[in-house]
Design a protein around this motif. Structure first.
Motif, PDB file in Angstrom:
ATOM      1  N   ARG A 207       0.783  -1.239   0.000  1.00 42.35           N
ATOM      2  CA  ARG A 207       0.000   0.000   0.000  1.00 42.35           C
ATOM      3  C   ARG A 207       0.814   1.288   0.000  1.00 42.35           C
ATOM      4  O   ARG A 207       0.251   2.369  -0.065  1.00 42.35           O
ATOM      5  CB  ARG A 207      -0.926   0.026   1.217  1.00 42.35           C
ATOM      6  CG  ARG A 207      -1.870  -1.139   1.273  1.00 42.35           C
ATOM      7  CD  ARG A 207      -2.863  -1.076   0.176  1.00 42.35           C
ATOM      8  NE  ARG A 207      -3.811  -2.186   0.341  1.00 42.35           N
ATOM      9  CZ  ARG A 207      -4.812  -2.384  -0.444  1.00 42.35           C
ATOM     10  NH1 ARG A 207      -5.030  -1.593  -1.445  1.00 42.35           N
ATOM     11  NH2 ARG A 207      -5.611  -3.400  -0.238  1.00 42.35           N
TER      12      ARG A 207
ATOM     13  N   LYS B  25       1.231   5.280  -3.807  1.00 45.46           N
ATOM     14  CA  LYS B  25      -0.125   5.836  -3.864  1.00 45.46           C
ATOM     15  C   LYS B  25      -0.532   6.182  -5.293  1.00 45.46           C
ATOM     16  O   LYS B  25       0.286   6.560  -6.109  1.00 45.46           O
ATOM     17  CB  LYS B  25      -0.210   7.116  -3.017  1.00 45.46           C
ATOM     18  CG  LYS B  25       0.202   6.939  -1.580  1.00 45.46           C
ATOM     19  CD  LYS B  25      -0.763   6.059  -0.832  1.00 45.46           C
ATOM     20  CE  LYS B  25      -0.491   6.064   0.648  1.00 45.46           C
ATOM     21  NZ  LYS B  25       0.027   4.828   1.159  1.00 45.46           N
TER      22      LYS B  25
ATOM     23  N   GLY C 232      -2.150   8.816  -7.626  1.00 47.49           N
ATOM     24  CA  GLY C 232      -2.420  10.254  -7.635  1.00 47.49           C
ATOM     25  C   GLY C 232      -3.029  10.675  -8.962  1.00 47.49           C
ATOM     26  O   GLY C 232      -4.163  11.118  -9.025  1.00 47.49           O
TER      27      GLY C 232
ATOM     28  N   ALA D  94       3.338  10.217  -6.907  1.00 43.18           N
ATOM     29  CA  ALA D  94       3.003   9.685  -5.585  1.00 43.18           C
ATOM     30  C   ALA D  94       3.276   8.184  -5.493  1.00 43.18           C
ATOM     31  O   ALA D  94       3.423   7.649  -4.405  1.00 43.18           O
ATOM     32  CB  ALA D  94       1.534   9.964  -5.253  1.00 43.18           C
TER      33      ALA D  94
ATOM     34  N   CYS E 233       0.146  15.811   5.467  1.00 40.45           N
ATOM     35  CA  CYS E 233      -0.919  14.828   5.240  1.00 40.45           C
ATOM     36  C   CYS E 233      -0.327  13.441   5.012  1.00 40.45           C
ATOM     37  O   CYS E 233      -0.942  12.439   5.343  1.00 40.45           O
ATOM     38  CB  CYS E 233      -1.824  15.238   4.087  1.00 40.45           C
ATOM     39  SG  CYS E 233      -1.253  14.765   2.441  1.00 40.45           S
TER      40      CYS E 233
ATOM     41  N   TYR F 184       0.335  11.781   2.197  1.00 38.43           N
ATOM     42  CA  TYR F 184      -0.043  11.016   1.017  1.00 38.43           C
ATOM     43  C   TYR F 184       1.108  10.856   0.029  1.00 38.43           C
ATOM     44  O   TYR F 184       1.351   9.769  -0.479  1.00 38.43           O
ATOM     45  CB  TYR F 184      -1.254  11.669   0.330  1.00 38.43           C
ATOM     46  CG  TYR F 184      -1.907  10.758  -0.671  1.00 38.43           C
ATOM     47  CD1 TYR F 184      -2.813   9.786  -0.248  1.00 38.43           C
ATOM     48  CD2 TYR F 184      -1.615  10.837  -2.021  1.00 38.43           C
ATOM     49  CE1 TYR F 184      -3.414   8.928  -1.151  1.00 38.43           C
ATOM     50  CE2 TYR F 184      -2.207   9.974  -2.933  1.00 38.43           C
ATOM     51  CZ  TYR F 184      -3.109   9.028  -2.497  1.00 38.43           C
ATOM     52  OH  TYR F 184      -3.687   8.174  -3.379  1.00 38.43           O
ATOM     53  N   CYS F 185       1.831  11.908  -0.229  1.00 38.43           N
ATOM     54  CA  CYS F 185       2.896  11.874  -1.235  1.00 38.43           C
ATOM     55  C   CYS F 185       4.217  11.364  -0.687  1.00 38.43           C
ATOM     56  O   CYS F 185       5.152  11.124  -1.444  1.00 38.43           O
ATOM     57  CB  CYS F 185       3.105  13.262  -1.840  1.00 38.43           C
ATOM     58  SG  CYS F 185       3.875  14.442  -0.696  1.00 38.43           S
TER      59      CYS F 185
ATOM     60  N   CYS G  36       3.813  17.778  -3.901  1.00 37.97           N
ATOM     61  CA  CYS G  36       3.348  17.767  -2.511  1.00 37.97           C
ATOM     62  C   CYS G  36       2.312  18.877  -2.395  1.00 37.97           C
ATOM     63  O   CYS G  36       2.654  20.058  -2.412  1.00 37.97           O
ATOM     64  CB  CYS G  36       4.502  18.011  -1.537  1.00 37.97           C
ATOM     65  SG  CYS G  36       3.962  18.189   0.171  1.00 37.97           S
TER      66      CYS G  36
END
Length: 160
Positions: free
Chosen positions: A32, A35, A37, A45, A97, A99-100, A130
């Motif tokens: 996982r 990511k 994007g 990502a 956050c 995510y990246c 980002c």
């Protein structure tokens, strides 16, 4: 059937040749870190490594990885010992956050494999997006990771 290595583990996956490696990693193998994007290799990502070279799995078909080594963020640490880039990310409090960040870290590892003393221009060439704008902390963390690796007398490399 596609056979390759992910983070040091040999895998065999039944998937269409043109299925993006990102979906094989996430949906078929449960990896996982990378990511989704943009799906076109722009946001980065999903940045991972293929035989040590930076790739974007969202645009890499699984047919291109047969017999090769894929490394994702999950493959950087050596047990409980973080990779120098991961350690620097924590020390410099980069994540907002988050995510990246797996892609950012993998891009930084690739950069530090090319040069142990990155310039501002070298760091600026990292194209990962980002949205939180933590670029100044990313820059500090990359410089810190290079220091950590130099003080340990080794290059901040990954196996593969």
């Amino acid at each position: 059937m596609h056979e390759f290595t992910v983070n040091g583990r040999e895998v065999a996956v039944d998937a269409p040749d043109d299925l993006a490696l990102l979906w094989v990693l996430r949906d078929k193998l449960g990896v996982r870190g990378p990511k989704y994007g943009c799906g076109i290799g722009v946001c980065r990502a999903c940045t991972s490594h293929l035989d040590g070279a930076e790739i974007q799995p969202c645009i890499t078909p699984v047919s291109e990885v047969g017999g090769r080594e894929v490394t994702t963020i999950e493959g950087l640490a050596d047990g409980d010992v973080l990779h120098p880039v991961q350690q620097a990310w924590l020390e410099e409090d980069v994540v907002q956050c988050g995510y990246c960040q797996p892609g950012q870290i993998m891009a930084a590892v690739a950069l530090l494999e090319r040069t142990t003393e990155p310039s501002d221009l070298d760091i600026d060439r990292i194209e990962n997006v980002c949205r939180c704008g933590t670029y100044f902390r990313i820059r500090r963390a990359i410089r810190r990771a290079a220091e950590i690796a130099r003080s340990a007398g080794e290059r901040p490399e990954v196996d593969g």
